[in-house]
Motif scaffolding. Structure first.
Motif, PDB file in Angstrom:
ATOM      1  N   ASP A  54      14.214 -23.594 -28.274  1.00 52.75           N
ATOM      2  CA  ASP A  54      13.288 -23.130 -27.028  1.00 52.75           C
ATOM      3  C   ASP A  54      12.907 -21.629 -27.067  1.00 52.75           C
ATOM      4  O   ASP A  54      12.447 -21.471 -25.713  1.00 52.75           O
ATOM      5  CB  ASP A  54      13.653 -23.767 -25.802  1.00 52.75           C
ATOM      6  N   THR A 295       8.195 -30.520 -27.967  1.00 52.75           N
ATOM      7  CA  THR A 295       9.211 -31.536 -27.195  1.00 52.75           C
ATOM      8  C   THR A 295       8.141 -32.577 -27.008  1.00 52.75           C
ATOM      9  O   THR A 295       7.499 -32.724 -26.072  1.00 52.75           O
ATOM     10  CB  THR A 295       9.558 -30.866 -25.798  1.00 52.75           C
ATOM     11  N   GLN A 298       7.344 -34.542 -23.820  1.00 53.75           N
ATOM     12  CA  GLN A 298       6.257 -34.251 -22.878  1.00 53.75           C
ATOM     13  C   GLN A 298       4.811 -34.509 -23.346  1.00 53.75           C
ATOM     14  O   GLN A 298       3.944 -34.291 -22.534  1.00 53.75           O
ATOM     15  CB  GLN A 298       6.062 -32.342 -22.686  1.00 53.75           C
ATOM     16  N   LEU A 357       2.654 -19.200 -23.418  1.00 49.46           N
ATOM     17  CA  LEU A 357       4.202 -19.158 -23.007  1.00 49.46           C
ATOM     18  C   LEU A 357       4.580 -18.011 -23.054  1.00 49.46           C
ATOM     19  O   LEU A 357       5.313 -17.556 -22.023  1.00 49.46           O
ATOM     20  CB  LEU A 357       5.097 -20.241 -23.951  1.00 49.46           C
ATOM     21  N   ARG A 365       2.669 -24.704 -21.215  1.00 46.08           N
ATOM     22  CA  ARG A 365       3.349 -25.593 -21.613  1.00 46.08           C
ATOM     23  C   ARG A 365       2.345 -26.945 -21.969  1.00 46.08           C
ATOM     24  O   ARG A 365       2.224 -27.249 -23.230  1.00 46.08           O
ATOM     25  CB  ARG A 365       4.340 -26.103 -21.122  1.00 46.08           C
ATOM     26  N   THR A 366       1.351 -26.793 -21.115  1.00 44.21           N
ATOM     27  CA  THR A 366       0.258 -27.805 -21.192  1.00 44.21           C
ATOM     28  C   THR A 366      -0.852 -27.609 -22.156  1.00 44.21           C
ATOM     29  O   THR A 366      -1.171 -28.277 -23.089  1.00 44.21           O
ATOM     30  CB  THR A 366      -0.590 -28.002 -19.785  1.00 44.21           C
ATOM     31  N   ASN A 369       1.290 -28.282 -25.702  1.00 41.17           N
ATOM     32  CA  ASN A 369       1.229 -29.497 -26.066  1.00 41.17           C
ATOM     33  C   ASN A 369      -0.002 -30.100 -26.539  1.00 41.17           C
ATOM     34  O   ASN A 369       0.009 -30.959 -27.489  1.00 41.17           O
ATOM     35  CB  ASN A 369       1.819 -30.247 -24.837  1.00 41.17           C
TER      36      ASN A 369
END
Length: 626
Positions: A54, A295, A298, A357, A365-366, A369
């Protein structure tokens, strides 16, 4: 500590080996190789085998270095003739196309995701660039032989649009991280100024760096084993130097590769082989790291809007941007449609999605993803449809050469010469008695285990091994002489026409034989010049020109773009699939002219009808009565 080193090395090498083996699956089934790499990374990550990774900074750093290696190799392998042929369309797509895609996609993202306007445009900038590695692997895996113009456009665009997307993404991250909310005119002014400075410095450093690499390689007498490492290190120095002074390191390293690859650099064969392997390794490492960083647990929270955005990008944003950028270039509609569809998103989009990030953005993070899901959607849908669409649009041409058995040997102590070892193939031109040109000097021939001089061999036979000493920039003619006949699909048997036509013959002979309706000026030209003129001044392999009852097909062109072989067909090929959109500038003008003619015709007809119904003039009556 020692145990940890062994464990990390074991896991890392196992992942690389698994990725390398997955290429066999990709070649076997035509699957997008990038998709397999990402899936391996996802399967071994947090939600898979449990490997925790991460660290956004490490992921971005490793990905940036890998991308620099890939871009240098991409520039090194791009010939100048491809750049000249596709420079206009490709650079338009790489600049205005990225901006248009960012704007259109950002507007859709604002309404589908819980993001601000600037964050929405940030996501659009991250997914605005295409992935060259994914596209050309699919073409190779599916044995898709695209038309040169289309292939060159995709290649140059994918190599030049990354720096612009990277600049937009980093600039928007800095603005959002500073909690700035500039006015639209101020934002546009800052972006334009920053873009010119960033790209200008990157271009200057890249050009100087490329010239410096060529000069150092020629001046320093380095061992052949050290030379490729030296060149790779210099390319990374160019990348870092441009970025350190505020320029685009990615543009700099691409231009450095372009200049080095198109110069008379020493040991070019060794450099190409080494860089090809390093480019593969860089792609594997970058894709695996990005897959490990994601990830999947998510993803469900934004799955539906992200998929919708992926479809919007494929079916609306990218096609509109491509159409607007290519309007001035008069490309055929099938080619424009194919370029718009083959805008696969890949590792660069995921890499850029890490920057929010790094900037500590609240919705970082949105954004990451969403970009990851969009890339997966693009690879799944577009990745498996590239080949069928190319065939549907009539953009695939038969292979020019058959199998070729050749080994290139760099000669020690020779700056710009190499030794080529050809095995004479059955049915090749030299096996049929074609002469080897004088500029190529065959020095040795092996036949049935015996070696003898070329002068003593007589006619070459299939299976002979011929060693030829040539300059390292030898023309393609040698490959054509020693290659076997290309195996043509039965559907393409008549692709190049039933008869051969000499391009040097007079076009008046065509008019006398087939009466295609040529003008007097056209009859004074050669057939080759006539075809080139009908094609707009540039001809390429497999171009076709319909002239009255016959169709002329370009069978071959030389290194200078001159037609050297033509075919003639009395049964023109069936038209390719019509594309209802993607009109070029020429088609738009033609349709507007036709509309104006159709609009004026009823008025003229009505005036003529009224004139016929009116009484005859008195003068005419008098004349009639007498």
């Amino acid at each position: 500590m020692e145990h940890a080193i062994y464990l990390v090395t074991l896991v890392g090498t196992a992942l690389v080996v698994a990725a390398a083996f997955s290429s066999l699956i990709a070649f076997r089934f035509g699957a997008p190789l990038l998709l397999l790499f990402l899936c391996i990374g996802l399967a071994t990550g947090t939600d898979g085998f449990g490997i925790e990774f991460d660290n956004a900074r490490v992921a971005y750093f490793a990905g940036s270095l890998a991308l620099a290696v890939i871009l240098f190799d991409s520039g090194f392998g791009t010939p100048l003739n491809a750049l000249r042929q596709a420079a206009g369309p490709a650079l338009s797509l790489a600049t205005f196309g990225v901006l248009l895609t960012t704007g259109l996609f950002g507007a859709a993202a604002y309404y589908l995701l819980d993001l601000s306007w600037l964050e929405s445009f940030l996501l659009g900038a991250a997914v605005a660039s295409t992935d060259a590695a994914a596209v050309f692997f699919l073409l190779r895996a599916g044995e898709i032989n695209l038309r040169e113009r289309v292939r060159s456009t995709l290649e140059v665009e994918s190599g030049t649009n990354d720096p612009i997307a990277i600049f937009l993404t980093i600039t928007l991250v800095e603005i959002i991280a500073a909690h700035a909310n500039p006015e639209t005119n101020v934002l546009i002014a800052n972006l334009v100024l920053g873009f010119l400075v960033n790209m200008g410095l990157g271009a200057v450093v890249g050009i100087l760096g490329g010239l410096g690499i060529v000069r150092l390689v020629d001046r320093l007498n380095l061992d052949h084993g050290l030379l490729p490492i030296f060149v790779l290190t210099l390319s990374l120095m160019v990348f870092a130097a441009a970025g350190a002074i505020g320029g685009s390191g990615f543009l700099a390293v691409y231009l450095a590769g372009l200049i080095a690859g198109n110069s008379d650099i020493r040991a070019v064969t060794i450099l190409k082989r080494f860089q090809d392997g390093m480019s593969w390794l860089a792609q594997i490492i970058m894709f695996l790291i990005l897959g490990l960083f994601a990830t999947p647990s998510q993803f469900p929270a934004i799955m539906l809007p992200a998929i919708a955005l992926g479809l919007f990008l494929m079916f609306i944003a990218r096609p509109i941007a491509v159409w607007l950028c290519l309007i001035p270039f008069r490309l055929p509609r099938p080619e424009v449609a194919f370029v718009s569809w083959v805008g696969l998103r890949g590792a660069v989009s995921i890499l850029l999605a890490i920057t929010p990030l790094l900037g500590g953005l609240e919705n970082g993070r949105t954004i990451f993803n969403a970009a990851f899901i969009i890339v997966l959607v693009s690879l799944v849908i577009q990745g498996w449809t590239v080949g069928p669409l190319a065939r549907r649009l009539g953009l695939i041409v038969p292979a020019r050469l058959g199998p070729l058995d050749k080994v290139e040997l760099e000669l020690p102590g020779s700056a710009h010469h190499e030794l080529l070892a050809y095995r004479v193939a059955q049915g090749s031109p030299v096996a049929r008695g074609e002469r080897i040109p004088r500029w190529a000097r065959p020095s040795l021939v092996l036949r049935d285990g015996r070696s003898m001089r070329f002068q003593d061999m007589g006619r070459l036979a299939a299976g002979d091994q011929v060693y030829i000493f040539v300059p390292d920039r030898y023309p393609r003619l040698l490959d054509k002489l020693f290659a076997s006949r290309a195996v043509v699909d039965p559907e393409d048997a008549d692709f190049f026409g039933a008869f051969a036509v000499d391009p040097a013959r007079s076009a008046a002979e065509l008019e006398a034989a087939y009466a295609p309706g040529l003008t007097e000026a056209e009859q004074k030209q050669t057939v080759g010049a006539l075809v080139t003129a009908r094609l707009g001044g540039h001809a390429e392999y497999a171009d076709r020109v319909l002239i009255g009852p016959i169709e002329l097909i370009v069978r071959d062109v030389d290194d200078k773009g001159r037609i050297t072989g033509l075919g003639l067909s009395f049964e023109p090929t069936a038209p390719v699939a019509r594309v209802p959109v993607f009109l070029s500038a020429g088609e738009i003008v033609d349709r507007l002219a036709a509309f104006i003619r159709d609009w004026r015709r009823p008025v003229v007809t009505q005036v003529a009808a009224k004139t016929d119904d009116a009484p005859e003039p008195p003068v005419e009556k008098a004349a009639t009565g007498s």
